[in-house]
Every structure is written in C-alpha cells, then in structure tokens.
Design a protein around this motif. Structure first.
Motif, PDB file in Angstrom:
ATOM      1  N   ALA A 299      -6.778  -1.445  -8.812  1.00 57.78           N
ATOM      2  CA  ALA A 299      -5.740  -1.484  -7.785  1.00 57.78           C
ATOM      3  C   ALA A 299      -6.291  -2.162  -6.537  1.00 57.78           C
ATOM      4  CB  ALA A 299      -5.264  -0.071  -7.464  1.00 57.78           C
TER       5      ALA A 299
ATOM      6  N   TYR B 194      -5.113  -5.873  -5.236  1.00 59.63           N
ATOM      7  CA  TYR B 194      -4.574  -5.988  -3.882  1.00 59.63           C
ATOM      8  C   TYR B 194      -5.327  -7.049  -3.081  1.00 59.63           C
ATOM      9  CZ  TYR B 194      -3.075  -4.752   0.821  1.00 59.63           C
ATOM     10  OH  TYR B 194      -2.574  -4.803   2.114  1.00 59.63           O
TER      11      TYR B 194
ATOM     12  N   GLY C  37       8.509  -0.963  -7.207  1.00 60.74           N
ATOM     13  CA  GLY C  37       7.984  -2.315  -7.288  1.00 60.74           C
ATOM     14  C   GLY C  37       8.999  -3.379  -6.886  1.00 60.74           C
TER      15      GLY C  37
ATOM     16  N   SER D  66       2.623   1.628  -3.363  1.00 58.18           N
ATOM     17  CA  SER D  66       1.675   1.977  -4.422  1.00 58.18           C
ATOM     18  C   SER D  66       1.371   3.471  -4.408  1.00 58.18           C
ATOM     19  CB  SER D  66       0.375   1.182  -4.258  1.00 58.18           C
ATOM     20  OG  SER D  66       0.612  -0.204  -4.380  1.00 58.18           O
TER      21      SER D  66
ATOM     22  N   THR E 186       0.833  -1.212   0.000  1.00 55.27           N
ATOM     23  CA  THR E 186       0.000   0.000   0.000  1.00 55.27           C
ATOM     24  C   THR E 186       0.865   1.259   0.000  1.00 55.27           C
ATOM     25  OG1 THR E 186      -0.141  -0.287   2.403  1.00 55.27           O
ATOM     26  CG2 THR E 186      -2.020  -1.033   1.091  1.00 55.27           C
TER      27      THR E 186
ATOM     28  N   CYS F 149      -0.634  -0.330 -10.756  1.00 51.30           N
ATOM     29  CA  CYS F 149      -1.917   0.388 -10.811  1.00 51.30           C
ATOM     30  C   CYS F 149      -1.771   1.796 -10.238  1.00 51.30           C
ATOM     31  CB  CYS F 149      -2.988  -0.371 -10.038  1.00 51.30           C
ATOM     32  SG  CYS F 149      -3.389  -1.991 -10.706  1.00 51.30           S
ATOM     33  N   GLY F 150      -1.041   1.907  -9.125  1.00 48.80           N
ATOM     34  CA  GLY F 150      -0.814   3.216  -8.533  1.00 48.80           C
ATOM     35  C   GLY F 150      -0.075   4.136  -9.494  1.00 48.80           C
TER      36      GLY F 150
ATOM     37  N   THR G 177      -0.337  -4.001  -7.662  1.00 53.13           N
ATOM     38  CA  THR G 177      -0.996  -2.788  -7.174  1.00 53.13           C
ATOM     39  C   THR G 177      -0.083  -1.579  -7.362  1.00 53.13           C
ATOM     40  OG1 THR G 177      -2.050  -4.162  -5.468  1.00 53.13           O
ATOM     41  CG2 THR G 177      -2.241  -1.782  -5.220  1.00 53.13           C
ATOM     42  N   VAL G 178       1.222  -1.797  -7.282  1.00 54.46           N
ATOM     43  CA  VAL G 178       2.187  -0.707  -7.491  1.00 54.46           C
ATOM     44  C   VAL G 178       2.066  -0.181  -8.921  1.00 54.46           C
ATOM     45  CG1 VAL G 178       4.644  -0.100  -7.533  1.00 54.46           C
ATOM     46  CG2 VAL G 178       3.767  -1.653  -5.766  1.00 54.46           C
TER      47      VAL G 178
END
Length: 358
Positions: free
Chosen positions: A210, A214, A90, A26, A23, A240-241, A237-238
């Motif tokens: 994301a 996750y 990442g 990200s 989190t 997506c961020g 998720t990274v």
C-alpha cells in the motif's frame, strides 16, 4: 460509489474535501472491510457448515486430522469484503483499480473451481497441477498484456538497495511479469497450511505494498524517494487497504484454532493480487524480500522434490513445505505461526528500508 456521491459536493461543502484524499479513502476501505468481515463472518461460517464445505486433510499430516471438516472456502468472505470496500471507496474511473480487481477475481475463480472439486471428490485433490497452471498463465498473461499495451508503462526493473541499477527487460518483461504473479499465487497457496499462517504475512505484505503503490502514484514522493513513478497507480492503495482490513477480519476467525480456512479461493487470489501489486508499482524484486516467508516455503518444496528425485527417495526436510518440517520436529503449531509472523514483519521492515538505502 461514495467517492462519486460526495466528491462533487466538496466544491460546496469544504468538510467533504477529505474524500478526495487516497489516504483517507484507503483507511475507510480498511475499516469497512474489517467491520464487514467481523459482522458477516459468523453467518458465513454457519452457511459453509450447512453446505458441508468442510476441509479434507492430507493423510500424511496426522496431527491435522482433528481439523477435518472445518469449513473451507473462507476466501469468499475475504473477496466479498474487499470488493464491497473498493466499490464503495475507490475511484472506479481508474483503470488500475479494475485491472487489480480482474487479477484478484481471476485467480479467485480458479481457486473456487479447485476447492469445489475437492469438496465434490471428498479428498484433498482438486484441479490437476497442469490445469491450475494453465489458468494462472492465462489470467496473468492477460493482465501483463493490458499493462504493456500502455506505451508509457516501463519495462525496467527496480533493484532493491541500488539507486541507479534499472535493467530494461524489453520484450522479456511480459513473461517476467507473468512469472511474478503466478509464483506469488502459488507461494501463498503453499504457505496456507496452518491456522493463520498465510493470512498474517499477507496482511503485512498488503500494508507494505500500500505504501509503495501510493508513493509510485505520487510524482513528488516518487522522485524524492527514487521510486519509479507510475501515473494513476496510487488509487490502488484503496484496494490494498481493503486487503488489510479483510485480512484482519478473516484472521479473527482463522486464528488458531481456526473456525474457517481460506481455501484455494483465498490463497490463490490473494497471492495473485499481491504479485500484481508488485508489478504495478515496479517493485517486482522487492516482493522477494517483503514476501521472503512465502519464498522460503516455496523453495523448501522445490528443494525437497528435487532432492527426493535425485537421490531416489531421500529427503532434506521431514516434510515440505517448511512449516510441516517444524511441526514434525515437535514445535507447537501456535509457536510456528507466531514466529513466522515475526519473521514476516522483520522482512517487511527490511523492504521498507530500501526507500532510504539507495
């Protein structure tokens, strides 16, 4: 890179433990991509202008003739910001991160070739539809093949709003996964017709996936929320961020009136990556809900072309895709864009509700 530099030190410096968390990284990737976009955006636009990489406008859209010559291929800026952010924050030992990068870059290269052909020919036509589709099939086919080479990867589908409906496609999952990626890529490409129209919903979609990526990578959350678990996928998720951050930064310059267009190098790559994210977290059908705006734009084109051929020249819409129909009805461009953004947010909330309505 930062992950590998700082995480080993966490055993000695407790404050560095935060870099272990997906989190945190990200959010860091989002902020990094956003800052990079805003800092390098003006220089990048000037560079495109010097190269004379201007957009050629279709002659049927008279209202857009004033946009002719606006720098295009802004998707290169988005790609730069995403890749730098992911490489910085990442876990590069994660195979799913590299697979996502492969799909994103693969569709991006295809879009770059298409954009470059338009610039060279000085008209709004690049690669032939057959050549573009063949390239998309090759990229999506390779990605699907690598995914399915893992015996633990499920070929079952999650049906939104239904907890115990999980049909197993078996061998048919391979062409289905390809279809999701190719359809998403083309849908975003069709939507990219007004200033900020495609990137706005893309930001919303990337943020939504994301969350789903996750959850799918977190065994306890996946079990509690009745989501199909995919071990290790949470690291994506990274990516997506970074997509959200790069999208926000690009929107800074692409908002009406646009200073730069993303071009096919942007729309094809972002759409392909979005489709792959849906496949990765086993939410392929949910993409039709969350990305409902892209679906509507695509369906409008299919209906228009089909009806035109069946009736010998009659039309359902004044022009397709759908946003051009509203333009020709006299709705201001800025109003169309904002209303489509609102619809995208509402659809994302519907998609989010599927986590509990099961």
């Amino acid at each position: 890179m930062i992950y590998y530099l700082l995480v080993p030190l966490a055993a000695h410096i407790s404050a560095l433990n935060v870099f272990r968390y997906i989190t945190f990284r990200s959010i860091a990737a989002l902020l990094t991509a956003l800052v990079l976009s805003i800092v390098f955006g003006p220089r990048f636009i000037r560079w495109l202008t010097r190269l004379k990489y201007g957009q050629y406008i279709h002659e049927d859209v008279a209202a857009h003739q004033r946009k002719a010559g606006t720098p295009t291929m802004g998707g290169l800026l988005i790609a730069f910001c995403i890749l730098v952010s992911v490489l910085l924050w990442g876990d590069l030992a994660n195979e799913y991160v590299w697979m996502t990068i492969f799909v994103y870059l693969g569709f991006g290269v295809l879009g770059f070739v298409d954009d470059h052909a338009k610039v060279v020919k000085k008209r709004n036509k690049g690669l032939s539809p057959k050549a573009k589709l063949l390239g998309q099939l090759i990229i999506s086919g390779l990605a699907a093949a690598v995914l399915l080479s893992d015996p633990e990867y499920s070929t079952r589908l999650a049906v939104p709003f239904f907890k115990h409906v999980n049909p197993d496609l078996g061998l048919f999952y391979f062409p289905f996964a390809m279809l999701v990626m190719v359809a998403a890529s083309n849908a975003v490409n069709l939507t990219d017709g007004l200033d900020g129209l495609a990137i706005g919903p893309m930001i919303v979609n990337a943020a939504m996936f994301a969350l789903f990526v996750y959850v799918a990578g977190h065994a306890q959350m996946a079990r509690y929320l009745q989501v199909m678990p995919v071990s290790g996928v949470g690291e994506v998720t990274v990516f997506c961020g970074a997509m959200v951050g790069a999208g926000l930064g690009f929107l800074w310059f692409n908002a009406y009136p646009a200073q730069v267009f993303m071009g096919d190098v942007g729309s094809l790559s972002l759409g392909g990556a979005l489709g792959f994210l849906a496949v990765l977290c086993k939410q392929e059908l949910l993409l039709m809900v969350v990305g409902g705006l892209y679906v509507a734009e695509t369906v409008s084109v299919i209906l228009q072309v089909g009806y035109f051929k069946m009736t010998g020249g009659k039309r359902i819409f004044r022009m397709a895709p759908l946003h051009h129909h509203f333009e020709l009805m006299g709705v201001p461009e800025s109003k169309i864009i904002i209303r489509f953004w609102i619809l995208s947010i509402l659809l994302a909330l519907v998609g989010l509700s599927t986590l509990k309505l099961r």
